[in-house]
Design an enzyme around this catalytic site. Structure first.
Site, PDB file in Angstrom:
ATOM      1  N   LEU A 256      11.102   1.319   7.273  1.00 55.06           N
ATOM      2  CA  LEU A 256      10.529   1.755   6.007  1.00 55.06           C
ATOM      3  C   LEU A 256      11.234   3.065   5.633  1.00 55.06           C
ATOM      4  CD1 LEU A 256       8.220   1.268   3.897  1.00 55.06           C
ATOM      5  CD2 LEU A 256       7.055   3.128   5.073  1.00 55.06           C
TER       6      LEU A 256
ATOM      7  N   ARG B 257       8.217   3.651  -4.828  1.00 52.36           N
ATOM      8  CA  ARG B 257       8.312   2.768  -3.651  1.00 52.36           C
ATOM      9  C   ARG B 257       7.316   1.607  -3.775  1.00 52.36           C
ATOM     10  NH1 ARG B 257       7.737   5.238   2.283  1.00 52.36           N
ATOM     11  NH2 ARG B 257       5.591   5.469   1.599  1.00 52.36           N
TER      12      ARG B 257
ATOM     13  N   TYR C 105       0.828  -1.209   0.000  1.00 54.37           N
ATOM     14  CA  TYR C 105       0.000   0.000   0.000  1.00 54.37           C
ATOM     15  C   TYR C 105       0.858   1.252   0.000  1.00 54.37           C
ATOM     16  CZ  TYR C 105       0.920   1.031   4.936  1.00 54.37           C
ATOM     17  OH  TYR C 105       1.535   1.366   6.114  1.00 54.37           O
TER      18      TYR C 105
ATOM     19  N   HIS D 183      -2.234 -20.952   1.387  1.00 56.95           N
ATOM     20  CA  HIS D 183      -1.187 -19.982   1.698  1.00 56.95           C
ATOM     21  C   HIS D 183      -0.324 -19.620   0.485  1.00 56.95           C
ATOM     22  CE1 HIS D 183      -2.347 -20.752   5.771  1.00 56.95           C
ATOM     23  NE2 HIS D 183      -1.402 -19.971   6.264  1.00 56.95           N
TER      24      HIS D 183
ATOM     25  N   GLU E  82      12.566   2.856  14.178  1.00 60.34           N
ATOM     26  CA  GLU E  82      11.689   3.934  13.684  1.00 60.34           C
ATOM     27  C   GLU E  82      10.504   3.998  14.631  1.00 60.34           C
ATOM     28  OE1 GLU E  82       9.953   3.013   9.833  1.00 60.34           O
ATOM     29  OE2 GLU E  82       9.988   0.886  10.238  1.00 60.34           O
TER      30      GLU E  82
ATOM     31  N   LYS F 178       6.506  -1.973   2.187  1.00 63.22           N
ATOM     32  CA  LYS F 178       5.279  -1.374   2.748  1.00 63.22           C
ATOM     33  C   LYS F 178       4.119  -2.350   2.531  1.00 63.22           C
ATOM     34  CE  LYS F 178       3.229   3.255   3.117  1.00 63.22           C
ATOM     35  NZ  LYS F 178       3.323   3.440   4.556  1.00 63.22           N
TER      36      LYS F 178
ATOM     37  N   ARG G 207      -8.634 -20.087  -0.673  1.00 67.41           N
ATOM     38  CA  ARG G 207      -7.657 -19.806   0.374  1.00 67.41           C
ATOM     39  C   ARG G 207      -6.657 -20.938   0.610  1.00 67.41           C
ATOM     40  NH1 ARG G 207      -6.234 -20.448   5.469  1.00 67.41           N
ATOM     41  NH2 ARG G 207      -5.440 -18.675   6.638  1.00 67.41           N
TER      42      ARG G 207
HETATM   43  N1  PLP Z   1       7.686   4.032   8.977  1.00 72.65           N
HETATM   44  C1  PLP Z   1       6.534   3.358   9.031  1.00 72.65           C
HETATM   45  C2  PLP Z   1       6.503   2.055   9.755  1.00 72.65           C
HETATM   46  C3  PLP Z   1       5.370   3.856   8.418  1.00 72.65           C
HETATM   47  O1  PLP Z   1       4.229   3.166   8.453  1.00 72.65           O
HETATM   48  C4  PLP Z   1       5.438   5.122   7.756  1.00 72.65           C
HETATM   49  C5  PLP Z   1       4.270   5.697   7.108  1.00 72.65           C
HETATM   50  O2  PLP Z   1       3.181   5.245   7.211  1.00 72.65           O
HETATM   51  C6  PLP Z   1       6.661   5.802   7.740  1.00 72.65           C
HETATM   52  C7  PLP Z   1       7.770   5.221   8.347  1.00 72.65           C
HETATM   53  C8  PLP Z   1       6.796   7.134   7.048  1.00 72.65           C
HETATM   54  O3  PLP Z   1       6.766   6.976   5.662  1.00 72.65           O
HETATM   55  P1  PLP Z   1       6.282   8.150   4.696  1.00 72.65           P
HETATM   56  O4  PLP Z   1       7.112   9.347   5.026  1.00 72.65           O
HETATM   57  O5  PLP Z   1       6.558   7.623   3.342  1.00 72.65           O
HETATM   58  O6  PLP Z   1       4.837   8.370   4.970  1.00 72.65           O
END
Ligand code: PLP
Length: 272
Positions: free
Chosen positions: A197, A47, A28, A96, A173, A141, A94
């Protein structure tokens, strides 16, 4: 909403055997919209393509999707808010393992109007610390967000805006944002590896810092270094840049948004 290549009324279109629904088997993006225009759409699409590749999901042409998302924003007359979009591996009986190669992926997108009512970027907010219990591919993501949901809930239950995650001593993070610290005029943020991320907002901040002659070290730092920092801030789409004034019971710096953080907030605002 956008359903595959059609813009239609929002209705219950999700198949109960959609793999996104049953397995979180999909990817997403959340894209900010300002003045009727998606911000950094190309970066979000790049991304998305990368996430698709990493989970071996064959999606359609990104250029077509980009155009459709822009059409959706104008069809919904969205001035300020977000686009949420996801691509799942499709609907199939369904099991896996991946469904047959000819199973079409399912792309959905919708918009949500959002105005910033409380100016959290100017006032700052608090955060809590919690162990990072996610898998080892946090760079993708994906729709699998349960550990992030659990962490965010913990933050909310403590009246905080975010849960800052750490693997042992190392800060990675936050549940839905990236974390920066400032020490003696230098910024530090976890390197863009499999533990975080690589936020689009994070990348933009690093670029802005170059132009501002601020040094950014993409290197790991510890929980103690976080607590001992002069300034801490988080970054994410639409949240932009939020100063963190307190982590658990620990006051950061003098408990006010720091000068470097304020400078970055200002620079980020000038992008839209
Ligand atoms: N880290 C995580 C785990 C996130 O879910 C997000 C955004 O949802 C971010 C960092 C920040 O990413 P972005 O600046 O692309 O929104």
């Amino acid at each position: 909403m956008l359903f595959n290549d059609r813009i239609m009324d929002r209705e219950n279109v999700v198949d109960i055997e959609d793999r996104g629904y049953q397995f979180g088997d999909g990817i997403y993006e959340v894209i900010g919209v300002y003045d009727g225009k998606p911000l950094m759409l190309d970066e979000h699409m790049e991304r998305l393509e990368r996430s698709a590749k990493e989970i071996k999901l064959n999606m359609g042409l990104i250029d077509d999707l980009k155009t459709k998302l822009e059409e959706l924003v104008s069809a919904n007359n969205l001035e300020e808010g977000i686009i949420y979009m996801q691509v799942s591996r499709g609907a199939a009986a369904r099991w896996h393992e991946f469904p047959k190669a000819d199973t079409p992926t399912v792309t959905v997108a919708y918009t949500r109007a959002e105005n910033r009512t409380n100016n959290v970027e100017d006032q700052g907010a608090t955060a809590v610390l919690t162990e990072d219990i996610r898998w080892l591919r946090c760079d993708i993501k994906t729709l699998n967000l349960l550990p992030n949901v659990m962490a965010k809930q913990e933050a909310v239950e403590h009246g905080a805006i975010e849960a800052i995650l750490h693997r042992g001593e190392i800060v990675t993070e936050a549940s839905a944002s990236n974390v920066f610290i400032v020490k003696d005029g230098t910024l530090y943020t976890h390197p863009a590896d499999n533990y975080i991320l690589n936020g689009i907002t994070r990348r933009k901040i690093i670029q802005l810092c170059e132009a501002l002659n601020l040094k950014v070290n993409e290197q790991t730092y510890t929980v103690d270094e976080l607590l001992d920092a002069d300034e801490v801030f988080i970054s994410a789409t639409k949240l932009d840049v939020v100063p963190i004034l307190k982590v658990d019971d620990h006051t950061i710096g003098n408990g006010e948004p720091g000068e470097i953080t304020k400078q970055i907030v200002q620079e980020f605002r000038s992008l839209y």
